[in-house]
Scaffold this motif. Structure first.
Motif: not given
Length: 50
Positions: A29-36
């Protein structure tokens, strides 16, 4: 200490098309997403996937 820069030149459209990846440290339930970002090898965008 790392410097945090605001990048107002990044458009919402370019972020929508970014190759987002979920952090391996995220929980269900605690998602962090990253993108270049195209600004350079150390430029990334972060978002809460909720």
């Amino acid at each position: 200490m790392n410097e945090i820069r605001n990048t107002p030149s990044v458009s919402a459209h370019s972020l929508a098309d970014a190759p987002w990846r979920t952090s391996t440290r995220s929980q269900t339930s605690n998602c962090v997403e990253v993108a270049p970002l195209a600004a350079g090898p150390s430029a990334v965008a972060l978002r809460d996937s909720k």
